[in-house]
Design a protein around this motif. Structure first.
Motif, PDB file in Angstrom:
ATOM      1  N   GLN A   1       0.831  -1.206   0.000  1.00 33.36           N
ATOM      2  CA  GLN A   1       0.000   0.000   0.000  1.00 33.36           C
ATOM      3  C   GLN A   1       0.866   1.257   0.000  1.00 33.36           C
ATOM      4  OE1 GLN A   1      -3.427  -0.143  -0.238  1.00 33.36           O
ATOM      5  NE2 GLN A   1      -3.280   2.046  -0.596  1.00 33.36           N
ATOM      6  N   ALA A   2       1.982   1.227   0.714  1.00 35.12           N
ATOM      7  CA  ALA A   2       2.880   2.393   0.753  1.00 35.12           C
ATOM      8  C   ALA A   2       3.478   2.638  -0.633  1.00 35.12           C
ATOM      9  CB  ALA A   2       3.980   2.161   1.789  1.00 35.12           C
ATOM     10  N   ARG A   3       3.884   1.591  -1.326  1.00 32.43           N
ATOM     11  CA  ARG A   3       4.433   1.753  -2.683  1.00 32.43           C
ATOM     12  C   ARG A   3       3.358   2.262  -3.642  1.00 32.43           C
ATOM     13  NH1 ARG A   3       8.214  -3.529  -3.782  1.00 32.43           N
ATOM     14  NH2 ARG A   3       9.793  -3.028  -2.231  1.00 32.43           N
ATOM     15  N   TYR A   4       2.147   1.750  -3.493  1.00 30.32           N
ATOM     16  CA  TYR A   4       1.050   2.169  -4.365  1.00 30.32           C
ATOM     17  C   TYR A   4       0.727   3.642  -4.139  1.00 30.32           C
ATOM     18  CZ  TYR A   4      -3.604   2.192  -6.451  1.00 30.32           C
ATOM     19  OH  TYR A   4      -4.701   2.494  -7.211  1.00 30.32           O
ATOM     20  N   ASP A   5       0.661   4.064  -2.878  1.00 28.02           N
ATOM     21  CA  ASP A   5       0.387   5.470  -2.576  1.00 28.02           C
ATOM     22  C   ASP A   5       1.491   6.373  -3.099  1.00 28.02           C
ATOM     23  OD1 ASP A   5      -2.004   4.837  -1.402  1.00 28.02           O
ATOM     24  OD2 ASP A   5      -1.182   4.735   0.638  1.00 28.02           O
ATOM     25  N   ALA A   6       2.760   5.920  -2.997  1.00 34.21           N
ATOM     26  CA  ALA A   6       3.879   6.721  -3.500  1.00 34.21           C
ATOM     27  C   ALA A   6       3.803   6.847  -5.026  1.00 34.21           C
ATOM     28  CB  ALA A   6       5.203   6.097  -3.080  1.00 34.21           C
ATOM     29  N   ALA A   7       3.441   5.789  -5.710  1.00 31.53           N
ATOM     30  CA  ALA A   7       3.316   5.833  -7.165  1.00 31.53           C
ATOM     31  C   ALA A   7       2.176   6.753  -7.579  1.00 31.53           C
ATOM     32  CB  ALA A   7       3.096   4.426  -7.714  1.00 31.53           C
ATOM     33  N   ARG A   8       1.052   6.713  -6.864  1.00 29.13           N
ATOM     34  CA  ARG A   8      -0.066   7.609  -7.179  1.00 29.13           C
ATOM     35  C   ARG A   8       0.307   9.060  -6.934  1.00 29.13           C
ATOM     36  NH1 ARG A   8      -6.033   5.977  -5.985  1.00 29.13           N
ATOM     37  NH2 ARG A   8      -6.077   8.065  -6.816  1.00 29.13           N
ATOM     38  N   GLN A   9       1.080   9.310  -5.863  1.00 35.10           N
ATOM     39  CA  GLN A   9       1.500  10.676  -5.568  1.00 35.10           C
ATOM     40  C   GLN A   9       2.430  11.200  -6.665  1.00 35.10           C
ATOM     41  OE1 GLN A   9       0.351  12.643  -3.263  1.00 35.10           O
ATOM     42  NE2 GLN A   9       1.682  14.332  -3.856  1.00 35.10           N
ATOM     43  N   ALA A  10       3.375  10.342  -7.104  1.00 36.78           N
ATOM     44  CA  ALA A  10       4.293  10.745  -8.180  1.00 36.78           C
ATOM     45  C   ALA A  10       3.530  11.002  -9.478  1.00 36.78           C
ATOM     46  CB  ALA A  10       5.359   9.674  -8.384  1.00 36.78           C
ATOM     47  N   ALA A  11       2.527  10.194  -9.765  1.00 38.53           N
ATOM     48  CA  ALA A  11       1.723  10.390 -10.972  1.00 38.53           C
ATOM     49  C   ALA A  11       0.925  11.683 -10.876  1.00 38.53           C
ATOM     50  CB  ALA A  11       0.798   9.194 -11.183  1.00 38.53           C
ATOM     51  N   ALA A  12       0.422  11.995  -9.696  1.00 37.12           N
ATOM     52  CA  ALA A  12      -0.341  13.226  -9.525  1.00 37.12           C
ATOM     53  C   ALA A  12       0.549  14.448  -9.698  1.00 37.12           C
ATOM     54  CB  ALA A  12      -0.999  13.238  -8.141  1.00 37.12           C
ATOM     55  N   GLU A  13       1.801  14.353  -9.262  1.00 39.52           N
ATOM     56  CA  GLU A  13       2.718  15.479  -9.422  1.00 39.52           C
ATOM     57  C   GLU A  13       3.080  15.696 -10.893  1.00 39.52           C
ATOM     58  OE1 GLU A  13       5.962  14.553  -6.871  1.00 39.52           O
ATOM     59  OE2 GLU A  13       4.781  14.848  -5.049  1.00 39.52           O
ATOM     60  N   ARG A  14       3.187  14.623 -11.644  1.00 39.98           N
ATOM     61  CA  ARG A  14       3.505  14.742 -13.071  1.00 39.98           C
ATOM     62  C   ARG A  14       2.263  15.098 -13.891  1.00 39.98           C
ATOM     63  NH1 ARG A  14       6.414   9.923 -12.072  1.00 39.98           N
ATOM     64  NH2 ARG A  14       4.748   8.762 -13.036  1.00 39.98           N
ATOM     65  N   GLY A  15       1.086  14.875 -13.347  1.00 41.30           N
ATOM     66  CA  GLY A  15      -0.148  15.176 -14.074  1.00 41.30           C
ATOM     67  C   GLY A  15      -0.404  14.211 -15.203  1.00 41.30           C
TER      68      GLY A  15
END
Length: 160
Positions: free
Chosen positions: A139-153
């Motif tokens: 879950q921590a890796r998934y949340d980090a990947a979603r956060q990185a995707a949100a920052e890149r748009g």
């Protein structure tokens, strides 16, 4: 100030290049009907076998010797093979393509072993497996990947 001429548009058609007649002769600016090379190869191969067979049989049956009357028997079938081989059938396949489909259908290993049942399934059903991750590390890796995707748009996570 010079204006450059626009580049001419070039379109390439790569569909069915093998079965397209090759227009190798011209009469002035008029292209003459071309040769269909797969059909020409099939007619040539069949013609060699046909002529050797007829010459062999004519050694024992003199009536089949090459003459003006038997020339149709000698040269007609190879010409017929050329025109039949390249002509599309009602299925829109040429004879060579239809033979490949036929051979693939009849000489499958499953069919040769008698295991191929040619019937449609009676009941169709969908099966969906829904999975929710339970591991905190995942879950921590998934949340980090979603956060990185949100920052890149990205398309999957729009910018906030």
């Amino acid at each position: 100030m010079t204006q450059e001429a626009p580049e001419p548009l070039v379109a390439y058609d790569h569909t069915d290049l093998v079965n397209r007649p090759k227009r190798i002769w011209n009469w002035g600016n008029i292209p003459l009907p071309g040769l269909l090379l797969p059909a020409l190869g099939a007619a040539f191969g069949f013609g060699l076998v046909w002529l050797v067979t007829l010459f062999t049989v004519s050694a024992f049956m003199p009536v089949l010797g090459l003459s003006m009357w038997t020339s149709i028997l000698y040269f007609g079938p190879p010409f017929a093979v050329y025109f039949v081989w390249g002509r599309p059938l009602p299925s829109a396949l040429t004879l060579s393509q239809q033979l490949v489909v036929w051979a693939d259908y009849w000489f499958q290993p499953k069919r040769l072993q008698g295991l191929a049942a040619d019937r449609e399934p009676e009941n169709l059903h969908w099966q969906v497996i829904l999975w929710t991750p339970g591991s905190p590390r995942w879950q921590a890796r998934y949340d980090a990947a979603r956060q990185a995707a949100a920052e890149r748009g990205t398309a999957f996570s729009p910018r906030r």
